[in-house]
Write an enzyme that holds these catalytic residues in place. Sequence first.
Site, PDB file in Angstrom:
ATOM      1  N   ARG A 159      -0.272  38.027   7.559  1.00 37.33           N
ATOM      2  CA  ARG A 159      -1.418  37.115   7.754  1.00 37.33           C
ATOM      3  C   ARG A 159      -1.852  36.419   6.463  1.00 37.33           C
ATOM      4  O   ARG A 159      -2.978  35.943   6.346  1.00 37.33           O
ATOM      5  CB  ARG A 159      -2.616  37.839   8.369  1.00 37.33           C
ATOM      6  CG  ARG A 159      -2.321  38.397   9.742  1.00 37.33           C
ATOM      7  CD  ARG A 159      -3.596  38.571  10.549  1.00 37.33           C
ATOM      8  NE  ARG A 159      -3.268  39.080  11.864  1.00 37.33           N
ATOM      9  CZ  ARG A 159      -3.184  40.366  12.170  1.00 37.33           C
ATOM     10  NH1 ARG A 159      -3.424  41.273  11.252  1.00 37.33           N
ATOM     11  NH2 ARG A 159      -2.887  40.731  13.390  1.00 37.33           N
ATOM     12  N   LYS A 208      -0.049  21.856   1.343  1.00 35.97           N
ATOM     13  CA  LYS A 208       0.671  21.589   2.593  1.00 35.97           C
ATOM     14  C   LYS A 208       1.978  22.379   2.560  1.00 35.97           C
ATOM     15  O   LYS A 208       2.793  22.208   1.648  1.00 35.97           O
ATOM     16  CB  LYS A 208       0.992  20.096   2.729  1.00 35.97           C
ATOM     17  CG  LYS A 208      -0.175  19.268   3.215  1.00 35.97           C
ATOM     18  CD  LYS A 208       0.277  17.859   3.555  1.00 35.97           C
ATOM     19  CE  LYS A 208      -0.891  17.003   4.002  1.00 35.97           C
ATOM     20  NZ  LYS A 208      -0.510  15.588   4.203  1.00 35.97           N
ATOM     21  N   GLU A 251       7.065   8.664  -6.210  1.00 39.20           N
ATOM     22  CA  GLU A 251       5.745   9.249  -5.925  1.00 39.20           C
ATOM     23  C   GLU A 251       4.797   9.070  -7.116  1.00 39.20           C
ATOM     24  O   GLU A 251       3.590   8.948  -6.934  1.00 39.20           O
ATOM     25  CB  GLU A 251       5.881  10.746  -5.582  1.00 39.20           C
ATOM     26  CG  GLU A 251       6.688  11.052  -4.320  1.00 39.20           C
ATOM     27  CD  GLU A 251       5.878  10.932  -3.015  1.00 39.20           C
ATOM     28  OE1 GLU A 251       4.694  10.544  -3.059  1.00 39.20           O
ATOM     29  OE2 GLU A 251       6.449  11.229  -1.946  1.00 39.20           O
ATOM     30  N   LYS A 272      -3.824  13.596  -7.594  1.00 39.75           N
ATOM     31  CA  LYS A 272      -3.714  14.325  -6.331  1.00 39.75           C
ATOM     32  C   LYS A 272      -4.805  15.396  -6.235  1.00 39.75           C
ATOM     33  O   LYS A 272      -5.419  15.571  -5.170  1.00 39.75           O
ATOM     34  CB  LYS A 272      -2.324  14.957  -6.185  1.00 39.75           C
ATOM     35  CG  LYS A 272      -2.206  15.704  -4.865  1.00 39.75           C
ATOM     36  CD  LYS A 272      -0.819  15.793  -4.327  1.00 39.75           C
ATOM     37  CE  LYS A 272      -0.850  16.413  -2.926  1.00 39.75           C
ATOM     38  NZ  LYS A 272       0.463  16.615  -2.360  1.00 39.75           N
ATOM     39  N   GLU A 286      -7.051  16.573   5.062  1.00 40.03           N
ATOM     40  CA  GLU A 286      -6.716  15.208   5.476  1.00 40.03           C
ATOM     41  C   GLU A 286      -7.546  14.715   6.664  1.00 40.03           C
ATOM     42  O   GLU A 286      -7.025  14.264   7.675  1.00 40.03           O
ATOM     43  CB  GLU A 286      -5.208  15.094   5.781  1.00 40.03           C
ATOM     44  CG  GLU A 286      -4.731  13.658   5.718  1.00 40.03           C
ATOM     45  CD  GLU A 286      -3.221  13.540   5.652  1.00 40.03           C
ATOM     46  OE1 GLU A 286      -2.589  14.245   4.862  1.00 40.03           O
ATOM     47  OE2 GLU A 286      -2.692  12.710   6.414  1.00 40.03           O
ATOM     48  N   ARG A 331      -7.453  11.870   1.929  1.00 40.34           N
ATOM     49  CA  ARG A 331      -6.122  12.399   1.594  1.00 40.34           C
ATOM     50  C   ARG A 331      -5.027  11.510   2.175  1.00 40.34           C
ATOM     51  O   ARG A 331      -3.915  11.465   1.648  1.00 40.34           O
ATOM     52  CB  ARG A 331      -5.967  13.849   2.081  1.00 40.34           C
ATOM     53  CG  ARG A 331      -4.673  14.474   1.588  1.00 40.34           C
ATOM     54  CD  ARG A 331      -4.642  15.982   1.686  1.00 40.34           C
ATOM     55  NE  ARG A 331      -3.360  16.483   1.245  1.00 40.34           N
ATOM     56  CZ  ARG A 331      -3.087  17.748   0.949  1.00 40.34           C
ATOM     57  NH1 ARG A 331      -4.039  18.658   1.014  1.00 40.34           N
ATOM     58  NH2 ARG A 331      -1.883  18.122   0.564  1.00 40.34           N
ATOM     59  N   ASN A 359      -0.519   8.798   1.485  1.00 43.33           N
ATOM     60  CA  ASN A 359       0.597   8.339   2.316  1.00 43.33           C
ATOM     61  C   ASN A 359       0.924   6.867   2.085  1.00 43.33           C
ATOM     62  O   ASN A 359       1.656   6.272   2.890  1.00 43.33           O
ATOM     63  CB  ASN A 359       0.272   8.567   3.798  1.00 43.33           C
ATOM     64  CG  ASN A 359       0.068  10.041   4.079  1.00 43.33           C
ATOM     65  OD1 ASN A 359       0.765  10.874   3.522  1.00 43.33           O
ATOM     66  ND2 ASN A 359      -0.900  10.367   4.914  1.00 43.33           N
ATOM     67  N   HIS A 413       4.293   5.551   3.012  1.00 45.18           N
ATOM     68  CA  HIS A 413       4.995   6.587   3.783  1.00 45.18           C
ATOM     69  C   HIS A 413       5.288   6.204   5.229  1.00 45.18           C
ATOM     70  O   HIS A 413       6.239   6.712   5.808  1.00 45.18           O
ATOM     71  CB  HIS A 413       4.211   7.903   3.738  1.00 45.18           C
ATOM     72  CG  HIS A 413       4.400   8.653   2.454  1.00 45.18           C
ATOM     73  ND1 HIS A 413       4.023   8.138   1.231  1.00 45.18           N
ATOM     74  CD2 HIS A 413       4.940   9.873   2.181  1.00 45.18           C
ATOM     75  CE1 HIS A 413       4.301   9.012   0.281  1.00 45.18           C
ATOM     76  NE2 HIS A 413       4.867  10.063   0.827  1.00 45.18           N
ATOM     77  N   HIS A 419       8.928   6.700   6.440  1.00 41.38           N
ATOM     78  CA  HIS A 419       9.360   7.601   7.518  1.00 41.38           C
ATOM     79  C   HIS A 419      10.228   6.859   8.526  1.00 41.38           C
ATOM     80  O   HIS A 419      11.208   7.420   9.032  1.00 41.38           O
ATOM     81  CB  HIS A 419       8.147   8.246   8.193  1.00 41.38           C
ATOM     82  CG  HIS A 419       7.439   9.223   7.292  1.00 41.38           C
ATOM     83  ND1 HIS A 419       6.129   9.572   7.440  1.00 41.38           N
ATOM     84  CD2 HIS A 419       7.885   9.904   6.213  1.00 41.38           C
ATOM     85  CE1 HIS A 419       5.797  10.445   6.481  1.00 41.38           C
ATOM     86  NE2 HIS A 419       6.846  10.653   5.734  1.00 41.38           N
ATOM     87  N   HIS A 432      13.786  10.653  -0.120  1.00 41.19           N
ATOM     88  CA  HIS A 432      12.388  10.443   0.286  1.00 41.19           C
ATOM     89  C   HIS A 432      11.629   9.526  -0.694  1.00 41.19           C
ATOM     90  O   HIS A 432      10.983   8.566  -0.289  1.00 41.19           O
ATOM     91  CB  HIS A 432      11.684  11.793   0.426  1.00 41.19           C
ATOM     92  CG  HIS A 432      10.230  11.656   0.761  1.00 41.19           C
ATOM     93  ND1 HIS A 432       9.787  11.231   1.995  1.00 41.19           N
ATOM     94  CD2 HIS A 432       9.106  11.846   0.016  1.00 41.19           C
ATOM     95  CE1 HIS A 432       8.469  11.177   1.999  1.00 41.19           C
ATOM     96  NE2 HIS A 432       8.023  11.549   0.808  1.00 41.19           N
TER      97      HIS A 432
HETATM   98  N1  GLY Z   1       2.219  14.551   0.298  1.00 42.51           N
HETATM   99  C1  GLY Z   1       0.977  14.134   0.807  1.00 42.51           C
HETATM  100  C2  GLY Z   1      -0.070  15.192   0.794  1.00 42.51           C
HETATM  101  O1  GLY Z   1       0.109  16.217   0.184  1.00 42.51           O
HETATM  102  O2  GLY Z   1      -1.087  15.022   1.414  1.00 42.51           O
END
Ligand code: GLY
Length: 371
Positions: free
Chosen positions: A122, A144, A186, A228, A238, A242, A246, A249, A253, A267
Amino acid sequence: MTTTVRVELGARAYDVMIGAGLIGQAGRHIAPLLHRPRVAVLTDENVAKAQLETLRAGLQDAGIDMVSLALPAGEGTKGWPQFTRAVEWLLAQKIERRDVVIALGGGVIGDLAGFAAAVLRRGVRFVQIPTSLLAQVDSSVGGKTGINAPQGKNLIGAFHQPSLVLADITALETLPGREFLSGYGEVVKYGLLGDDAFFTWLEENGPALAAGDVDLRIEAVRRSVQAKADIVARDETEQGDRALLNLGHTFCHALESATGYSDRLLHGEGVAIGCGLAFEVSARLGLCPQEDPSRVRAHLKSMGMKTDLADIPGDLPDADTLIDLMGQDKKVMDGKINFIMARRIGQAFVTDDVPVTVLQTVLGDALRGRA
Ligand code: GLY
């Protein structure tokens, strides 16, 4: 020189340390987190060859024992089979609730190991040791974690913040040039979305940092991570800001999907091309100065990066098919695609109000090699 960025998340706050040689000093930095002198390391076979013995020695210097599992390198690892293998291995190693898991590698390993740590007993703590530029400036920071599903990338996962990030700039020395420039996509994104002075700094210093200047690399990673960290501290899960991360992106994508997630397009290359397209659409909508898209593309070109759709080898589908692929992006809300547009370089914003006709024109021109 080592510099530190703090990700301010209250009880889950942590440091991102950025410097040369941090893998060899890992024991000293990780020791304060440990209840017993033993850690489990998840890595991939390529990174293991380049970095695992340095990490082992660095941990041993602080009296910390290490067990490790090297998974196959590549995006194919980021699915249920290798994830199950990693979690079962951690259990077999008797990793306890108070222990720490270490993710040593690029984005695939960081995402998979972070998710394994999120669900093991957990939730156990984990330390990110990102070894690619892309992982250092993006995926290792912000919590993430996850794996891919047959239905799409990153569809299974959890928010689980690391307890520490060690971004060792020395690890970038063994990165292939194309991988480095992909990660740089990035880096440029941070200047474009929120910091025009950083973009100007990159225009001046990008070529020297790509050539290997360590101090410039540290500074570029620091400014990216700080950008960031500021956004994640405001909007961890997000709900709003946040999404600015993107930028480029949604286009990326669609292009990754159209090229089968193959090495036709990495990417960060897709992000760079996508940023150019986002500025092109913004200019056509009269949102940003007309000269901004050319300035974005000029910088990417000067870095020797993929800039235009014509730089992607092989055939691409038509504009309408690319727009359909954008509609499958997981950022779609209530059937509307969320785009990150720009008012100028350094000032991005979120909108779902981008007319399809403008997308068709910009992508049509780009496919004909005119944008
Ligand atoms: N890579 C985008 C984020 O971490 O929100």
